[in-house]
Write a protein that holds these residues in place. Structure first.
Motif, mmCIF file in Angstrom:
data_model
loop_
_atom_site.group_PDB
_atom_site.id
_atom_site.type_symbol
_atom_site.label_atom_id
_atom_site.label_comp_id
_atom_site.label_asym_id
_atom_site.label_seq_id
_atom_site.Cartn_x
_atom_site.Cartn_y
_atom_site.Cartn_z
ATOM 1 N N THR A 47 0.837 -1.195 0.000
ATOM 2 C CA THR A 47 0.000 0.000 0.000
ATOM 3 C C THR A 47 0.877 1.251 0.000
ATOM 4 O O THR A 47 2.070 1.218 0.346
ATOM 5 C CB THR A 47 -0.915 0.048 1.234
ATOM 6 O OG1 THR A 47 -0.101 0.199 2.406
ATOM 7 C CG2 THR A 47 -1.757 -1.211 1.349
ATOM 8 N N ARG A 48 0.272 2.368 -0.372
ATOM 9 C CA ARG A 48 1.031 3.616 -0.436
ATOM 10 C C ARG A 48 1.587 4.010 0.931
ATOM 11 O O ARG A 48 2.751 4.413 1.046
ATOM 12 C CB ARG A 48 0.149 4.734 -0.997
ATOM 13 C CG ARG A 48 0.875 6.065 -1.105
ATOM 14 C CD ARG A 48 0.103 7.063 -1.947
ATOM 15 N NE ARG A 48 0.811 8.333 -2.022
ATOM 16 C CZ ARG A 48 0.448 9.342 -2.807
ATOM 17 N NH1 ARG A 48 -0.627 9.229 -3.577
ATOM 18 N NH2 ARG A 48 1.141 10.470 -2.825
ATOM 19 N N SER A 49 0.767 3.900 1.976
ATOM 20 C CA SER A 49 1.249 4.273 3.307
ATOM 21 C C SER A 49 2.386 3.361 3.756
ATOM 22 O O SER A 49 3.350 3.819 4.383
ATOM 23 C CB SER A 49 0.103 4.256 4.319
ATOM 24 O OG SER A 49 -0.458 2.961 4.442
ATOM 25 N N THR B 212 -7.851 3.701 12.060
ATOM 26 C CA THR B 212 -6.497 3.823 11.530
ATOM 27 C C THR B 212 -5.918 5.164 11.967
ATOM 28 O O THR B 212 -6.640 6.060 12.397
ATOM 29 C CB THR B 212 -6.476 3.735 9.987
ATOM 30 O OG1 THR B 212 -7.157 4.871 9.441
ATOM 31 C CG2 THR B 212 -7.148 2.470 9.493
ATOM 32 N N ARG C 185 -2.045 2.263 7.777
ATOM 33 C CA ARG C 185 -3.270 3.025 7.530
ATOM 34 C C ARG C 185 -4.069 2.501 6.332
ATOM 35 O O ARG C 185 -5.265 2.208 6.450
ATOM 36 C CB ARG C 185 -2.899 4.490 7.278
ATOM 37 C CG ARG C 185 -4.079 5.415 6.994
ATOM 38 C CD ARG C 185 -3.597 6.734 6.413
ATOM 39 N NE ARG C 185 -3.010 6.559 5.076
ATOM 40 C CZ ARG C 185 -2.185 7.436 4.517
ATOM 41 N NH1 ARG C 185 -1.823 8.532 5.170
ATOM 42 N NH2 ARG C 185 -1.724 7.207 3.291
ATOM 43 N N ASP C 186 -3.425 2.363 5.197
ATOM 44 C CA ASP C 186 -4.165 2.070 3.970
ATOM 45 C C ASP C 186 -4.709 0.651 3.932
ATOM 46 O O ASP C 186 -5.776 0.409 3.364
ATOM 47 C CB ASP C 186 -3.285 2.343 2.747
ATOM 48 C CG ASP C 186 -2.999 3.826 2.556
ATOM 49 O OD1 ASP C 186 -3.618 4.650 3.263
ATOM 50 O OD2 ASP C 186 -2.145 4.167 1.714
ATOM 51 N N GLU C 187 -3.997 -0.302 4.550
ATOM 52 C CA GLU C 187 -4.538 -1.661 4.569
ATOM 53 C C GLU C 187 -5.761 -1.752 5.481
ATOM 54 O O GLU C 187 -6.696 -2.519 5.211
ATOM 55 C CB GLU C 187 -3.484 -2.684 4.975
ATOM 56 C CG GLU C 187 -2.924 -2.555 6.378
ATOM 57 C CD GLU C 187 -1.592 -3.282 6.525
ATOM 58 O OE1 GLU C 187 -1.545 -4.264 7.298
ATOM 59 O OE2 GLU C 187 -0.598 -2.865 5.876
ATOM 60 N N ALA D 208 -8.576 -0.218 3.402
ATOM 61 C CA ALA D 208 -8.957 -1.155 2.346
ATOM 62 C C ALA D 208 -9.787 -2.311 2.910
ATOM 63 O O ALA D 208 -10.754 -2.765 2.277
ATOM 64 C CB ALA D 208 -7.715 -1.692 1.645
ATOM 65 N N SER E 144 -10.341 7.264 10.544
ATOM 66 C CA SER E 144 -8.903 7.514 10.438
ATOM 67 C C SER E 144 -8.597 8.810 11.188
ATOM 68 O O SER E 144 -9.049 9.877 10.794
ATOM 69 C CB SER E 144 -8.484 7.628 8.973
ATOM 70 O OG SER E 144 -7.083 7.703 8.869
#
Length: 326
Positions: A199-201, A259, A266-268, A271, A287
């Motif tokens: 993921t991006r994070s 998150t 965070r991104d997982e 998702a 978040s």
């Protein structure tokens, strides 16, 4: 350490004082984490709760699973109690159930529920599936002995933080698929869910406080052991180990998932919440801005207090109980 302009000022002031938990030196990371948490636990009051240690029969060939079982002092005079199975964090490799005693005590005082905090075995000494099997064994024990323990078998929740959140998600998936224990609610705080680390994070946050990509890589390597490798591997990894890999999330219980903005996880988490929603599961996702992984330890910060209150509200709703104002 990198400066993060969006970090909450209250958290930024304290972030530099947090210990460096480098998973490349796991012995030292464990020692530093223990030292930090022992200082915190020295101030804990157990007034207003009763607790004892239970022993759930372990998986075949494994030792019994210790559970720290917290109840209101008048539990024997009450109806069967809604109960949370709680799973501590620590990247699958550090930590103990007692570290979360303050959290468990607060839930008992505020909600009048029972909390069962499980001391699962740690990686790399015990890789997957050992820790997950310990958590599931604890859940089965609560359900099978509900009458003796004063537990309401229809109001069992599963929750955890960080790696504990990942174990909670895996335990809940396993409970759904085996059909042995009905789980009424799941509470996933900053969960560690995805061994693929794409993921991006996860790619960007290589120097964030408390948790960062280098630790995440090692955490998954320790946990998966000989069953797979972290960081983009095509190895067969079970969705019970890494719930982000699950293809079918239908039939899972209502979920609260949180998150942190400056967290590689965070991104997982976002998702997974989205995938649950797409599967028809009722989800509340939050978040928290300006926060980092584990920043809730800095409990005096306003954003941490807000997050703690949200957990109370979410559990009260999920377990259908009234909450106290203090």
């Amino acid at each position: 350490m990198t400066t993060f302009p969006t970090m909450d000022p209250e958290l930024a002031a304290a972030a530099a004082m947090l210990p460096n938990l480098d998973f490349a030196d796991l012995t030292t990371a464990r020692e530093r984490f223990t030292a930090m948490t022992e200082a915190m636990l020295a101030e804990v009051s157990y007034e207003g709760v009763t607790w004892r240690e239970l022993a759930a029969p372990g998986p075949e060939g494994a030792p019994d699973v210790p559970i720290r079982f917290f109840t209101p002092p008048d539990a024997a005079r009450r109806d069967a109690l809604p109960t949370l199975l709680w799973i501590h964090g620590g990247g699958f490799a550090i930590g103990q159930a007692k570290v979360d005693d303050p959290f468990c005590i607060d839930l008992v005082r505020r909600l009048g529920i029972a909390v069962a905090s499980v001391d699962y075995r740690l990686a790399p000494e015990t890789p997957y599936p050992g820790p997950l099997r310990d958590c599931y064994a604890a859940l089965r024990h609560l359900h099978a002995n509900a009458a003796e323990l004063g537990v309401d078998p229809e109001r069992l929740a599963v929750g955890g933080q960080s790696a504990g959140g990942g174990l909670a998600a895996g335990t809940t998936l396993l409970a759904r698929d085996r059909g042995e224990v009905p789980v009424a609610f799941q509470l996933l705080q900053i969960p560690e869910l995805d061994d693929r680390l794409e993921t991006r994070s996860m790619v960007e946050f290589v120097d964030t406080p408390m948790w960062h990509r280098p630790n995440a890589v090692l955490s998954w390597q320790y946990y998966l052991g000989g069953n797979g490798t972290a960081a983009g591997s095509d190895a067969e990894v079970s969705p019970y180990a890494a719930p982000a890999r699950a293809q079918d999330l239908r039939g899972l219980p209502p979920t609260y998932l949180s998150t942190m903005e400056l967290d590689p996880l965070r991104d997982e988490g976002i998702a997974y919440a989205t995938a649950l929603l797409h599967a028809g599961v009722s989800v509340e996702l939050h978040s928290f801005p300006g926060t980092f992984h584990g920043s809730s330890l800095l409990a005096t910060a306003a954003v941490s207090a807000r997050g703690a209150e949200e957990v109370i509200v979410a559990l009260a709703r999920g377990l259908q109980v009234e909450r106290s104002s203090s």
